[in-house]
Design a protein around this motif. Structure first.
Motif, PDB file in Angstrom:
ATOM      1  N   UNK A  82      16.718  67.173  27.492  1.00 45.72           N
ATOM      2  CA  UNK A  82      17.513  66.302  27.517  1.00 45.72           C
ATOM      3  C   UNK A  82      17.930  65.937  25.948  1.00 45.72           C
ATOM      4  N   UNK A  83      19.323  65.606  26.010  1.00 55.79           N
ATOM      5  CA  UNK A  83      19.814  65.164  24.492  1.00 55.79           C
ATOM      6  C   UNK A  83      21.190  65.580  24.280  1.00 55.79           C
ATOM      7  N   UNK A  84      21.658  65.144  22.990  1.00 52.14           N
ATOM      8  CA  UNK A  84      23.167  65.143  22.691  1.00 52.14           C
ATOM      9  C   UNK A  84      23.507  66.592  22.324  1.00 52.14           C
ATOM     10  N   UNK A  85      24.601  67.231  22.862  1.00 55.02           N
ATOM     11  CA  UNK A  85      24.879  68.505  22.244  1.00 55.02           C
ATOM     12  C   UNK A  85      25.947  68.168  21.402  1.00 55.02           C
ATOM     13  N   UNK A  86      26.526  69.394  20.760  1.00 54.79           N
ATOM     14  CA  UNK A  86      27.407  69.336  19.870  1.00 54.79           C
ATOM     15  C   UNK A  86      28.643  68.582  20.258  1.00 54.79           C
ATOM     16  N   UNK A  87      29.254  67.639  19.280  1.00 49.86           N
ATOM     17  CA  UNK A  87      30.659  67.068  19.453  1.00 49.86           C
ATOM     18  C   UNK A  87      31.703  68.045  19.260  1.00 49.86           C
ATOM     19  N   UNK A  88      32.955  67.624  19.761  1.00 52.43           N
ATOM     20  CA  UNK A  88      34.173  68.205  19.081  1.00 52.43           C
ATOM     21  C   UNK A  88      35.240  67.125  19.153  1.00 52.43           C
ATOM     22  N   UNK A  89      36.190  67.702  18.133  1.00 55.43           N
ATOM     23  CA  UNK A  89      37.475  66.783  17.872  1.00 55.43           C
ATOM     24  C   UNK A  89      38.396  67.476  18.039  1.00 55.43           C
ATOM     25  N   UNK A  90      39.767  66.686  18.564  1.00 53.17           N
ATOM     26  CA  UNK A  90      40.887  67.346  18.900  1.00 53.17           C
ATOM     27  C   UNK A  90      42.102  66.357  18.522  1.00 53.17           C
ATOM     28  N   UNK A 139      22.273  68.217  34.372  1.00 52.83           N
ATOM     29  CA  UNK A 139      23.736  67.450  34.348  1.00 52.83           C
ATOM     30  C   UNK A 139      24.295  67.291  32.997  1.00 52.83           C
ATOM     31  N   UNK A 140      25.414  67.668  32.671  1.00 55.60           N
ATOM     32  CA  UNK A 140      25.969  67.357  31.459  1.00 55.60           C
ATOM     33  C   UNK A 140      27.096  66.077  31.609  1.00 55.60           C
ATOM     34  N   UNK A 141      27.115  64.951  31.002  1.00 59.36           N
ATOM     35  CA  UNK A 141      27.788  64.011  30.788  1.00 59.36           C
ATOM     36  C   UNK A 141      28.515  64.076  29.644  1.00 59.36           C
ATOM     37  N   UNK A 142      29.770  64.013  29.946  1.00 57.93           N
ATOM     38  CA  UNK A 142      30.764  64.387  28.540  1.00 57.93           C
ATOM     39  C   UNK A 142      31.899  63.287  28.447  1.00 57.93           C
ATOM     40  N   UNK A 143      31.724  62.085  27.814  1.00 55.67           N
ATOM     41  CA  UNK A 143      32.527  61.199  27.590  1.00 55.67           C
ATOM     42  C   UNK A 143      33.581  61.606  26.447  1.00 55.67           C
ATOM     43  N   UNK A 144      34.857  61.435  26.738  1.00 55.89           N
ATOM     44  CA  UNK A 144      35.725  61.947  25.650  1.00 55.89           C
ATOM     45  C   UNK A 144      36.806  60.563  25.461  1.00 55.89           C
ATOM     46  N   UNK A 145      37.049  60.141  24.490  1.00 58.02           N
ATOM     47  CA  UNK A 145      37.661  59.168  23.863  1.00 58.02           C
ATOM     48  C   UNK A 145      39.084  59.378  23.160  1.00 58.02           C
TER      49      UNK A 145
END
Length: 777
Positions: free
Chosen positions: A218-226, A249-255
């Motif tokens: 469990x933990x944060x994976x590498x973020x990405x920016x676009x 389970x992978x939860x990915x919030x994208x702002x």
């Protein structure tokens, strides 16, 4: 009392649990070797050393001088090893190196373990795992039988990087302390500095990551920016929840600065027989006007994606692929996994393979991922989703006879297809090429509305024989039989008489004769093989009364010249008596140079030419087969040992020998350069909406500037309109521990052009981080 045993001895020693045997088998050495495993009290230990001394008073054993100890697949090398039975302490001194069964290696100047072997100190430590990840430290201390502390520690993502002995990685993590918590399976860096090319770039007070043995945590994976015009700037931060070794389970919030929060959840699970995943994505858009005039002009948008593959036994497997969305462009707009094509193919399948026999059953549904307004102007098209068929199911089964029949090979192929479409798939062609559609323009059919069932059987027999002159004679027989149920409700494509049950039979008998001539010379070997093929069969029936769903693709070239039936599917079957005449050539020359080629022509000798038969699908139009004497076709390929490859195909008009179709590919690999060049030409086909010749050139190249650096690029150029269609250019760095790429692409087929910049960096063991910026959306 002290007993000394001679020089260069090898001794089998029986030691009780709690001495050196346990020391070697216990993970307490560093807590990062292999999993703990209780030692076998009856196991034998082999000790090689120059000298072994037994101190009866101190109850200790000391081995010195090139000491090598083997026990339970562990190997210890040191200048001196002392085992004190009384204090139950083990000390290894001088160039200590310990290798465990998993391939992990620990090196140190001195290793001391206490009486219970759960705690101890290693001086001058270097730990190299089986994945070639390394930890170094001034010293390492193990406490509480669980926590190993590396003082003044350095984490290295690889040793002997890129296979070069002694080569250091270009990045590392240096910390005051590195703590490995064995029970938690985590590595904690305290007061850590990330160094790149020896320069400190980032500092964090505390950082943690799973240890090398962890498959998931469990933990944060590498973020990405676009960035894009319609979405704004965005940041995605995946968070993985390790619920069990077999599922997570992978939860990915994208702002998105313009559209708000998109939330995505992916469930993945591995079972004994296979694995599957389900991904849900959704967003409430803040600025729906950004998609004005498209299907994306909605408040709520989302998608469901799922895939699975399972094995029933060694012969059978099944699975599925599903991708649907709230609208046609959601998955493309928000870069979902299934958004990289114009149509997402949903299917459920079952496959069986045994020996040379195969069974396939599948059901299909198609989700369109483009707006009606985005279709080309020469093909006015609307209601794309309503025109998509549902296939449930399509079944294919092919069986080869185990033993020869009449001295030849026999096979039986069956196919059953059920297909339903709610609306005719018809589009209008702008015959004048002026962008104005009127009643005089021609229409073309891709599919008819209705429900259609077809069961087909294809039996084949053939035998290859060599005559006394060296010629190859191949007689063959085949039979195609079809039972077709047609219900074209609400269709304007098929005639009213096409409703009902139809039968179709196509028996065929053929003979192929070839006479290979071998030419041997000092420069190489060559074979010239004239081939003549004759196929006799009745005319095709029912072509105008049944739908054509799977036989619309027809490319006549050197590869299909000698096909018994040149249609690509079951809905059409070639009829009439036909002869295929040609010659094949192959040459193998010195220095690894090879040439192969085919040239020939096809003739309709009797009966009705199936490729000239008028249907609403226009399958045979401009194919080169619609006349009794076909176009000439030729193909040629070249290969060399030097890395140069080339191939091409051409179709010449039967009447004036003009080129109707031509394509060629050239690939060259020389030193640091890899390059490919592709050229394609198609002559105008006015009745199909192609009013001008089409001629395009595509080029791609990659140049290695050094061991790790390379530049790459590609371009597509329209020779008829004298303009570029697409560009791409990039620079990349590749090494074992680090990779970096920066690229730019420009798609000029859209208005305005779609320009995108990509940046991606990959760090071994840490993951990838990437960003893209789009200038058109």
């Amino acid at each position: 009392m002290r007993l000394l045993c001679g020089v260069a001895v090898t001794i089998l020693v029986f030691l009780p649990s709690g001495t050196l045997a346990q020391f070697l088998n216990d993970t307490s050495l560093t807590g990062m070797i292999s999993g703990a495993k209780m030692p076998n009290p009856d196991a034998k230990m082999m000790v090689e050393a120059d000298t072994v001394a037994y101190d009866m008073d101190a109850d200790s054993i000391t081995a010195t001088g090139r000491v090598v100890i083997y026990y339970l697949d562990h190997v210890v090398v040191a200048d001196e090893v002392n085992v004190n039975r009384k204090t139950r302490k083990v000390t290894a001194v001088g160039h200590v190196e310990i290798t465990d069964p998993s391939g992990n290696v620990v090196r140190g100047d001195r290793v001391d373990l206490d009486d219970d072997l759960a705690n101890g100190v290693v001086e001058g430590l270097e730990l190299v795992t089986s994945e070639r990840i390394a930890f170094t430290a001034r010293n390492a201390t193990r406490t509480d039988g669980d926590v190993t502390t590396f003082n003044e520690g350095v984490y290295l993502p690889c040793v002997d990087c890129n296979g070069v002995k002694g080569k250091k990685p270009i990045w590392q993590i240096r910390a005051n302390r590195i703590l490995h918590k064995q029970k938690d399976q985590t590595i904690v860096f305290e007061n850590a500095t990330f160094e790149f090319l020896g320069v400190p770039l980032a500092w964090v007070p505390v950082m943690s990551q799973p240890d090398p043995s962890v498959q998931q945590k469990t933990g944060v994976l590498m973020p990405s920016a676009k960035r894009s015009k319609t979405l704004g700037y965005s940041v995605s931060v995946p968070y993985y929840v390790a619920l069990d070794p077999s599922y997570g389970l992978t939860l990915t919030p994208s702002v998105y600065s313009r559209q708000g929060l998109l939330f995505s959840a992916e469930w993945r699970q591995r079972l004994d027989s296979g694995q599957y995943s389900v991904t849900l994505s959704g967003i409430h858009q803040n600025d729906r006007d950004a998609f004005s005039g498209t299907s994306g002009d909605e408040l709520w948008r989302g998608s469901v994606e799922s895939s699975g593959s399972f094995t029933i036994n060694q012969h059978w497997s099944w699975g599925w692929n599903v991708a649907v969305a709230s609208d046609t462009t959601f998955m493309k707009d928000y870069d979902r996994k299934s958004g990289n094509s114009d149509v997402a193919v949903n299917n459920l399948y079952l496959t069986g393979v045994r020996d040379r026999n195969r069974f396939d059953m599948a059901a299909y549904g198609f989700f369109v991922q483009q707006d009606d307004a985005q279709t080309p102007i020469f093909a006015q098209d609307h209601d794309l989703q309503e025109k998509q068929p549902y296939v449930y199911p399509v079944i294919d089964h092919k069986v080869y006879a185990k033993d020869p029949i009449w001295g030849g090979e026999a096979s039986l192929t069956t196919n059953f297809t059920n297909i339903t479409r709610t609306k005719d798939d018809i589009y209008q062609i702008d015959m004048n090429g002026n962008g104005v559609f009127d009643a005089g323009d021609k229409t073309r059919t891709r599919g008819a509305a209705g429900t259609f069932d077809r069961f087909s059987i294809d039996a084949m027999w053939r035998r290859r024989m060599i005559d006394q002159t060296g010629g190859a004679l191949t007689p063959f027989l085949y039979f195609r039989g079809d039972a077709i149920f047609s219900d074209p409700h609400n269709s304007s494509v098929l005639p009213e008489t096409s409703s009902g049950l139809f039968g179709r039979a196509m028996p065929a008998a053929g003979l192929e004769y070839s006479y290979p001539v071998a030419i041997t010379s000092p420069i190489g070997n060559q074979i010239i093989e004239p081939i003549a093929q004759l196929i006799a069969r009745p005319n095709e029936t029912e072509a105008t009364y049944i739908p054509n769903e799977d036989a619309q693709s027809l490319v006549f070239d050197a590869n299909s010249l000698f096909d018994y039936d040149k249609f690509s599917g079951y809905d059409r079957v070639e009829g009439g008596t036909r002869a295929n005449i040609g010659v094949r050539y192959s040459g193998s020359f010195s220095h690894g140079f090879g040439v192969s080629g085919t040239f020939g022509q096809s003739f309709q000798l009797a009966g009705v030419n199936s490729f000239a038969k008028a249907t609403s699908y226009d399958t045979g139009s401009y194919s080169g087969l619609e006349s009794d004497a076909s176009d000439y076709v030729a193909g040629l390929s070249l290969s060399t040992k030097t890395g140069f490859l080339a191939s091409g195909g051409v179709r010449f008009d039967n009447d004036n020998f003009e080129v109707n179709r031509f394509d060629t590919q050239i690939l060259g690999i020389g030193g640091p350069l890899t390059a490919a060049l592709t050229y394609a030409y198609i002559r105008e086909q006015p009745d199909l909406g192609i009013n001008d010749n089409r001629s395009e050139l595509q080029a791609a190249a990659s140049l290695r500037l050094s061991e790790n650096w390379r530049v790459f690029g590609s371009s597509r150029y329209d020779l008829v309109n004298d303009e570029f269609v697409r560009h791409a250019l990039g620079l990349a760095y590749d090494s074992e521990e680090f990779s970096l790429s920066f690229s730019y692409s420009n798609d000029l087929t859209t208005t305005p052009s779609d320009q995108t910049f990509y940046l991606r960096a990959g760090f071994r063991t840490l993951g990838e981080v990437g960003s893209s910026v789009g200038l058109a959306k």
